[in-house]
Design a protein around this motif. Structure first.
Motif, PDB file in Angstrom:
ATOM      1  N   LEU A   1       2.786 -12.603  15.479  1.00 52.86           N
ATOM      2  CA  LEU A   1       2.714 -11.495  14.529  1.00 52.86           C
ATOM      3  C   LEU A   1       1.279 -11.032  14.335  1.00 52.86           C
ATOM      4  N   ARG A   2       0.341 -11.971  14.405  1.00 50.50           N
ATOM      5  CA  ARG A   2      -1.077 -11.598  14.332  1.00 50.50           C
ATOM      6  C   ARG A   2      -1.469 -10.750  15.537  1.00 50.50           C
ATOM      7  N   ALA A   3      -1.016 -11.162  16.724  1.00 48.68           N
ATOM      8  CA  ALA A   3      -1.321 -10.386  17.932  1.00 48.68           C
ATOM      9  C   ALA A   3      -0.702  -8.995  17.853  1.00 48.68           C
ATOM     10  N   LEU A   4       0.523  -8.919  17.348  1.00 54.26           N
ATOM     11  CA  LEU A   4       1.185  -7.621  17.197  1.00 54.26           C
ATOM     12  C   LEU A   4       0.420  -6.737  16.219  1.00 54.26           C
ATOM     13  N   SER A   5      -0.044  -7.298  15.112  1.00 52.37           N
ATOM     14  CA  SER A   5      -0.817  -6.522  14.132  1.00 52.37           C
ATOM     15  C   SER A   5      -2.093  -5.973  14.753  1.00 52.37           C
ATOM     16  N   LEU A   6      -2.784  -6.816  15.510  1.00 46.31           N
ATOM     17  CA  LEU A   6      -4.034  -6.380  16.124  1.00 46.31           C
ATOM     18  C   LEU A   6      -3.778  -5.298  17.169  1.00 46.31           C
ATOM     19  N   MET A   7      -2.761  -5.484  17.999  1.00 43.87           N
ATOM     20  CA  MET A   7      -2.463  -4.479  19.027  1.00 43.87           C
ATOM     21  C   MET A   7      -2.053  -3.145  18.402  1.00 43.87           C
ATOM     22  N   MET A   8      -1.224  -3.187  17.364  1.00 48.27           N
ATOM     23  CA  MET A   8      -0.815  -1.941  16.730  1.00 48.27           C
ATOM     24  C   MET A   8      -1.989  -1.263  16.026  1.00 48.27           C
ATOM     25  N   ALA A   9      -2.856  -2.041  15.385  1.00 48.61           N
ATOM     26  CA  ALA A   9      -4.005  -1.461  14.696  1.00 48.61           C
ATOM     27  C   ALA A   9      -4.961  -0.808  15.685  1.00 48.61           C
ATOM     28  N   LEU A  10      -5.240  -1.488  16.785  1.00 47.44           N
ATOM     29  CA  LEU A  10      -6.138  -0.902  17.774  1.00 47.44           C
ATOM     30  C   LEU A  10      -5.505   0.299  18.465  1.00 47.44           C
ATOM     31  N   ALA A  11      -4.204   0.242  18.715  1.00 47.62           N
ATOM     32  CA  ALA A  11      -3.516   1.378  19.336  1.00 47.62           C
ATOM     33  C   ALA A  11      -3.530   2.599  18.418  1.00 47.62           C
ATOM     34  N   LEU A  12      -3.261   2.400  17.131  1.00 47.12           N
ATOM     35  CA  LEU A  12      -3.261   3.533  16.203  1.00 47.12           C
ATOM     36  C   LEU A  12      -4.672   4.086  16.012  1.00 47.12           C
ATOM     37  N   ALA A  13      -5.666   3.218  15.959  1.00 45.03           N
ATOM     38  CA  ALA A  13      -7.052   3.698  15.865  1.00 45.03           C
ATOM     39  C   ALA A  13      -7.405   4.511  17.107  1.00 45.03           C
ATOM     40  N   GLY A  14      -6.958   4.047  18.272  1.00 53.15           N
ATOM     41  CA  GLY A  14      -7.186   4.808  19.501  1.00 53.15           C
ATOM     42  C   GLY A  14      -6.474   6.148  19.481  1.00 53.15           C
ATOM     43  N   CYS A  15      -5.269   6.192  18.939  1.00 51.51           N
ATOM     44  CA  CYS A  15      -4.527   7.456  18.835  1.00 51.51           C
ATOM     45  C   CYS A  15      -5.246   8.437  17.928  1.00 51.51           C
ATOM     46  N   VAL A  16      -5.804   7.953  16.839  1.00 48.92           N
ATOM     47  CA  VAL A  16      -6.532   8.825  15.916  1.00 48.92           C
ATOM     48  C   VAL A  16      -7.784   9.366  16.592  1.00 48.92           C
ATOM     49  N   PHE A  17      -8.476   8.525  17.363  1.00 49.20           N
ATOM     50  CA  PHE A  17      -9.659   8.993  18.086  1.00 49.20           C
ATOM     51  C   PHE A  17      -9.283   9.941  19.225  1.00 49.20           C
ATOM     52  N   TRP A  18      -8.137   9.706  19.855  1.00 46.62           N
ATOM     53  CA  TRP A  18      -7.722  10.507  20.997  1.00 46.62           C
ATOM     54  C   TRP A  18      -7.333  11.930  20.575  1.00 46.62           C
ATOM     55  N   ASP A  19      -6.575  12.054  19.510  1.00 43.83           N
ATOM     56  CA  ASP A  19      -6.109  13.369  19.056  1.00 43.83           C
ATOM     57  C   ASP A  19      -6.203  13.449  17.533  1.00 43.83           C
ATOM     58  N   PRO A  20      -7.418  13.641  17.001  1.00 40.89           N
ATOM     59  CA  PRO A  20      -7.567  13.652  15.538  1.00 40.89           C
ATOM     60  C   PRO A  20      -6.892  14.838  14.867  1.00 40.89           C
ATOM     61  N   SER A  21      -6.667  15.927  15.596  1.00 39.17           N
ATOM     62  CA  SER A  21      -6.034  17.095  14.972  1.00 39.17           C
ATOM     63  C   SER A  21      -4.581  16.811  14.601  1.00 39.17           C
ATOM     64  N   ARG A  22      -3.954  15.845  15.271  1.00 43.29           N
ATOM     65  CA  ARG A  22      -2.573  15.499  14.931  1.00 43.29           C
ATOM     66  C   ARG A  22      -2.500  14.776  13.589  1.00 43.29           C
ATOM     67  N   PHE A  23      -3.587  14.120  13.188  1.00 43.66           N
ATOM     68  CA  PHE A  23      -3.615  13.371  11.930  1.00 43.66           C
ATOM     69  C   PHE A  23      -4.383  14.104  10.827  1.00 43.66           C
ATOM     70  N   ALA A  24      -5.022  15.221  11.157  1.00 42.57           N
ATOM     71  CA  ALA A  24      -5.822  15.940  10.171  1.00 42.57           C
ATOM     72  C   ALA A  24      -4.922  16.656   9.168  1.00 42.57           C
ATOM     73  N   ALA A  25      -5.369  16.737   7.947  1.00 46.59           N
ATOM     74  CA  ALA A  25      -4.549  17.313   6.885  1.00 46.59           C
ATOM     75  C   ALA A  25      -4.364  18.821   7.051  1.00 46.59           C
ATOM     76  N   LYS A  26      -5.339  19.515   7.619  1.00 48.63           N
ATOM     77  CA  LYS A  26      -5.248  20.970   7.734  1.00 48.63           C
ATOM     78  C   LYS A  26      -4.455  21.420   8.960  1.00 48.63           C
ATOM     79  N   THR A  27      -4.374  20.585   9.998  1.00 52.31           N
ATOM     80  CA  THR A  27      -3.748  21.017  11.247  1.00 52.31           C
ATOM     81  C   THR A  27      -2.439  20.295  11.552  1.00 52.31           C
ATOM     82  N   SER A  28      -1.940  19.513  10.642  1.00 51.65           N
ATOM     83  CA  SER A  28      -0.661  18.830  10.854  1.00 51.65           C
ATOM     84  C   SER A  28       0.116  18.819   9.547  1.00 51.65           C
TER      85      SER A  28
END
Length: 97
Positions: free
Chosen positions: A17-44
């Protein structure tokens, strides 16, 4: 209340479960860096508080995933890995679907 928090934290204090938490956290952080406009309040369709929840969940996921064990129920409740994993999963589902 402290017993409930401690019990939930102990349930999540397993290696896979610790490994899963770390992988999901790093994956979501990467997604935010990859396409920040999808998570931005003004453009989504997300609001500002959704972004704050995502930031908190990534931080809590990294804390839990790296093996840092919180001792007091106050901090275990604040950085609850169960709630963080649910938010991480929702954020990843939002990004990919």
């Amino acid at each position: 209340m402290n017993n409930l928090i401690t019990t939930l934290y102990a349930v999540m204090d397993k290696g896979p479960l610790r490994a899963l938490s770390l992988m999901m956290a790093l994956a979501l952080a990467g997604c935010v860096f990859w396409d920040p406009s999808r998570f931005a309040a003004k453009t989504s369709e997300l609001e500002i508080w959704h972004g704050l929840l995502i930031i908190w969940a990534v931080c809590a996921g990294v804390i839990h995933g790296t093996g840092f064990r919180l001792r007091t129920p106050r901090w275990q409740g604040l950085f609850s890995p169960l709630i963080a994993d649910l938010i991480l999963l929702a954020g990843l589902l939002f990004f990919f679907f």
